[in-house]
Design a protein around this motif. Structure first.
Motif, PDB file in Angstrom:
ATOM      1  N   LEU A   1       0.828  -1.210   0.000  1.00 57.17           N
ATOM      2  CA  LEU A   1       0.000   0.000   0.000  1.00 57.17           C
ATOM      3  C   LEU A   1       0.858   1.254   0.000  1.00 57.17           C
ATOM      4  CD1 LEU A   1      -3.240   0.741   1.848  1.00 57.17           C
ATOM      5  CD2 LEU A   1      -1.316   2.254   2.287  1.00 57.17           C
ATOM      6  N   TRP A   2       1.823   1.354   0.890  1.00 54.61           N
ATOM      7  CA  TRP A   2       2.608   2.573   1.002  1.00 54.61           C
ATOM      8  C   TRP A   2       3.596   2.735  -0.137  1.00 54.61           C
ATOM      9  CZ3 TRP A   2       0.711   6.306   3.539  1.00 54.61           C
ATOM     10  CH2 TRP A   2      -0.115   6.058   4.638  1.00 54.61           C
ATOM     11  N   GLN A   3       3.993   1.633  -0.750  1.00 53.92           N
ATOM     12  CA  GLN A   3       4.828   1.732  -1.947  1.00 53.92           C
ATOM     13  C   GLN A   3       4.064   2.419  -3.075  1.00 53.92           C
ATOM     14  OE1 GLN A   3       5.916  -1.984  -4.037  1.00 53.92           O
ATOM     15  NE2 GLN A   3       8.033  -1.270  -3.967  1.00 53.92           N
ATOM     16  N   VAL A   4       2.791   2.048  -3.211  1.00 55.35           N
ATOM     17  CA  VAL A   4       1.923   2.665  -4.216  1.00 55.35           C
ATOM     18  C   VAL A   4       1.693   4.135  -3.886  1.00 55.35           C
ATOM     19  CG1 VAL A   4      -0.439   2.691  -5.107  1.00 55.35           C
ATOM     20  CG2 VAL A   4       0.778   0.523  -4.906  1.00 55.35           C
ATOM     21  N   VAL A   5       1.435   4.433  -2.624  1.00 52.15           N
ATOM     22  CA  VAL A   5       1.169   5.808  -2.199  1.00 52.15           C
ATOM     23  C   VAL A   5       2.367   6.709  -2.472  1.00 52.15           C
ATOM     24  CG1 VAL A   5       0.763   7.293  -0.199  1.00 52.15           C
ATOM     25  CG2 VAL A   5      -0.534   5.180  -0.460  1.00 52.15           C
ATOM     26  N   PHE A   6       3.553   6.275  -2.077  1.00 56.30           N
ATOM     27  CA  PHE A   6       4.736   7.116  -2.231  1.00 56.30           C
ATOM     28  C   PHE A   6       5.090   7.328  -3.702  1.00 56.30           C
ATOM     29  CE2 PHE A   6       5.969   5.608   2.202  1.00 56.30           C
ATOM     30  CZ  PHE A   6       5.524   6.779   2.786  1.00 56.30           C
ATOM     31  N   LEU A   7       4.875   6.313  -4.542  1.00 56.06           N
ATOM     32  CA  LEU A   7       5.120   6.493  -5.977  1.00 56.06           C
ATOM     33  C   LEU A   7       4.171   7.541  -6.555  1.00 56.06           C
ATOM     34  CD1 LEU A   7       6.440   5.672  -8.667  1.00 56.06           C
ATOM     35  CD2 LEU A   7       4.630   3.966  -8.921  1.00 56.06           C
TER      36      LEU A   7
ATOM     37  N   ARG B   1      -5.512  17.175  -8.844  1.00 59.00           N
ATOM     38  CA  ARG B   1      -5.879  16.724 -10.190  1.00 59.00           C
ATOM     39  C   ARG B   1      -4.943  15.634 -10.672  1.00 59.00           C
ATOM     40  NH1 ARG B   1      -7.625  14.862 -14.188  1.00 59.00           N
ATOM     41  NH2 ARG B   1      -8.198  15.879 -16.137  1.00 59.00           N
ATOM     42  N   GLY B   2      -3.645  15.829 -10.462  1.00 58.64           N
ATOM     43  CA  GLY B   2      -2.676  14.841 -10.903  1.00 58.64           C
ATOM     44  C   GLY B   2      -2.757  13.548 -10.110  1.00 58.64           C
ATOM     45  N   LEU B   3      -2.977  13.671  -8.813  1.00 59.44           N
ATOM     46  CA  LEU B   3      -3.012  12.501  -7.947  1.00 59.44           C
ATOM     47  C   LEU B   3      -4.207  11.607  -8.264  1.00 59.44           C
ATOM     48  CD1 LEU B   3      -1.166  11.574  -5.619  1.00 59.44           C
ATOM     49  CD2 LEU B   3      -2.827  12.532  -4.042  1.00 59.44           C
TER      50      LEU B   3
ATOM     51  N   SER C   1      -8.415  -1.291  -2.209  1.00 59.76           N
ATOM     52  CA  SER C   1      -9.062  -0.149  -2.874  1.00 59.76           C
ATOM     53  C   SER C   1      -9.594   0.848  -1.858  1.00 59.76           C
ATOM     54  CB  SER C   1     -10.209  -0.632  -3.768  1.00 59.76           C
ATOM     55  OG  SER C   1      -9.726  -1.367  -4.863  1.00 59.76           O
ATOM     56  N   LEU C   2     -10.241   0.339  -0.816  1.00 56.43           N
ATOM     57  CA  LEU C   2     -10.756   1.222   0.233  1.00 56.43           C
ATOM     58  C   LEU C   2      -9.632   1.938   0.967  1.00 56.43           C
ATOM     59  CD1 LEU C   2     -13.652  -0.871   1.838  1.00 56.43           C
ATOM     60  CD2 LEU C   2     -13.867   1.360   0.722  1.00 56.43           C
ATOM     61  N   ALA C   3      -8.564   1.198   1.267  1.00 56.55           N
ATOM     62  CA  ALA C   3      -7.433   1.799   1.973  1.00 56.55           C
ATOM     63  C   ALA C   3      -6.820   2.931   1.151  1.00 56.55           C
ATOM     64  CB  ALA C   3      -6.380   0.738   2.277  1.00 56.55           C
ATOM     65  N   LEU C   4      -6.631   2.689  -0.143  1.00 51.49           N
ATOM     66  CA  LEU C   4      -6.071   3.725  -1.016  1.00 51.49           C
ATOM     67  C   LEU C   4      -7.041   4.900  -1.159  1.00 51.49           C
ATOM     68  CD1 LEU C   4      -4.505   1.420  -3.757  1.00 51.49           C
ATOM     69  CD2 LEU C   4      -3.263   2.873  -2.161  1.00 51.49           C
ATOM     70  N   GLY C   5      -8.327   4.591  -1.193  1.00 55.07           N
ATOM     71  CA  GLY C   5      -9.331   5.660  -1.239  1.00 55.07           C
ATOM     72  C   GLY C   5      -9.264   6.541  -0.003  1.00 55.07           C
ATOM     73  N   PHE C   6      -9.084   5.921   1.162  1.00 55.23           N
ATOM     74  CA  PHE C   6      -8.956   6.694   2.400  1.00 55.23           C
ATOM     75  C   PHE C   6      -7.718   7.589   2.366  1.00 55.23           C
ATOM     76  CE2 PHE C   6     -11.313   3.063   4.703  1.00 55.23           C
ATOM     77  CZ  PHE C   6     -12.529   3.667   4.415  1.00 55.23           C
ATOM     78  N   VAL C   7      -6.613   7.062   1.818  1.00 53.80           N
ATOM     79  CA  VAL C   7      -5.384   7.853   1.728  1.00 53.80           C
ATOM     80  C   VAL C   7      -5.583   9.035   0.784  1.00 53.80           C
ATOM     81  CG1 VAL C   7      -2.965   7.847   1.023  1.00 53.80           C
ATOM     82  CG2 VAL C   7      -3.894   5.900   2.278  1.00 53.80           C
ATOM     83  N   LEU C   8      -6.259   8.808  -0.337  1.00 53.71           N
ATOM     84  CA  LEU C   8      -6.552   9.896  -1.268  1.00 53.71           C
ATOM     85  C   LEU C   8      -7.385  10.991  -0.597  1.00 53.71           C
ATOM     86  CD1 LEU C   8      -7.338   8.180  -4.700  1.00 53.71           C
ATOM     87  CD2 LEU C   8      -5.625   9.954  -4.283  1.00 53.71           C
TER      88      LEU C   8
END
Length: 229
Positions: free
Chosen positions: A20-26, A164-166, A202-209
């Motif tokens: 998850l955090w690898q995806v977030v940081f990229l 917008r980019g994120l 998907s939910l976790a990444l949505g929360f981070v967004l």
């Protein structure tokens, strides 16, 4: 099921799941560099369009306005053709890399940044620049004085461009290829997990967004409050 997925997603975030955090940081890294490039080029372009009259200016403004609403898949397709093995820039081997994602986001964000800054600068009182020039400032120093007055608008533009980019998916999918551990961004990972029927990540990444969006707006509100004092 929804409740279990919700709590599992929260657990992924707070337990520092590696994937998850690898995806977030990229995602954050690619969007940061895209926004930095867009703001560094967008500011001079906005000042040029504001203060100069030249042949084709109306066309440039029309083009930038059109590019703001351009579907991301068209940008992705155009860059894919240029960066593919048979394309003009194919020898650089940028396709399916974080650099390609950053480049795509930069092209997506630049028209938005330029036009928003131009609109903000247009609303400023023209006497700021005229007064600076009258007092002996060079054109560059006068432009800096105008930018200082528009600093909040610049920060607001940057925050909007970052969001917008994120949240972009078309360019990231077409130019990055959604390669695990290399080019998988938050939005492409969410799309993949949804297709697989796996909703936890998907939910976790949505929360981070949502958290990133909240922090951007919260910081912008604090900055605005300080500037208005």
């Amino acid at each position: 099921m929804l409740r279990d997925s919700f709590f599992s997603a929260i657990s992924l975030i707070f337990h520092g799941d590696k994937d998850l955090w690898q995806v977030v940081f990229l995602s954050l890294r690619c969007t940061f560099w895209a926004c930095l490039g867009a703001i560094l080029i967008g500011i001079p372009c906005a000042l040029l369009l504001l203060n100069r009259t030249f042949f084709g200016k109306r066309f440039v403004l029309l083009l930038l306005s059109t590019l703001q609403a351009l579907p991301t898949v068209i940008i992705g397709l155009f860059l894919y053709i240029l960066l593919s093995g048979t394309g003009i820039f194919g020898s650089f081997k940028l396709l399916y890399s974080p650099t390609a994602i950053t480049l795509g986001q930069f092209i997506l964000i630049l028209p938005l940044v330029t036009m928003m800054l131009l609109a903000a600068l247009t609303r400023l009182d023209t006497r700021y620049r005229e007064t600076a020039l009258t007092l002996g400032a060079t054109a560059r120093q006068a432009d800096m004085a105008v930018l200082r007055e528009a600093r909040f608008a610049i920060v607001a533009t940057l925050c909007m461009a970052f969001g917008r980019g994120l949240a972009e998916i078309g360019v990231s999918m077409m130019l990055g290829g959604n390669i695990k551990g290399y080019t998988r961004t938050m939005t492409t990972a969410m799309a993949l997990e949804y297709d697989k029927g796996e909703f936890v990540l998907s939910l976790a990444l949505g929360f981070v967004l949502l958290l990133v969006s909240f922090m951007l707006n919260f910081s912008l509100g604090l900055l605005q409050g300080k500037m208005e004092r």
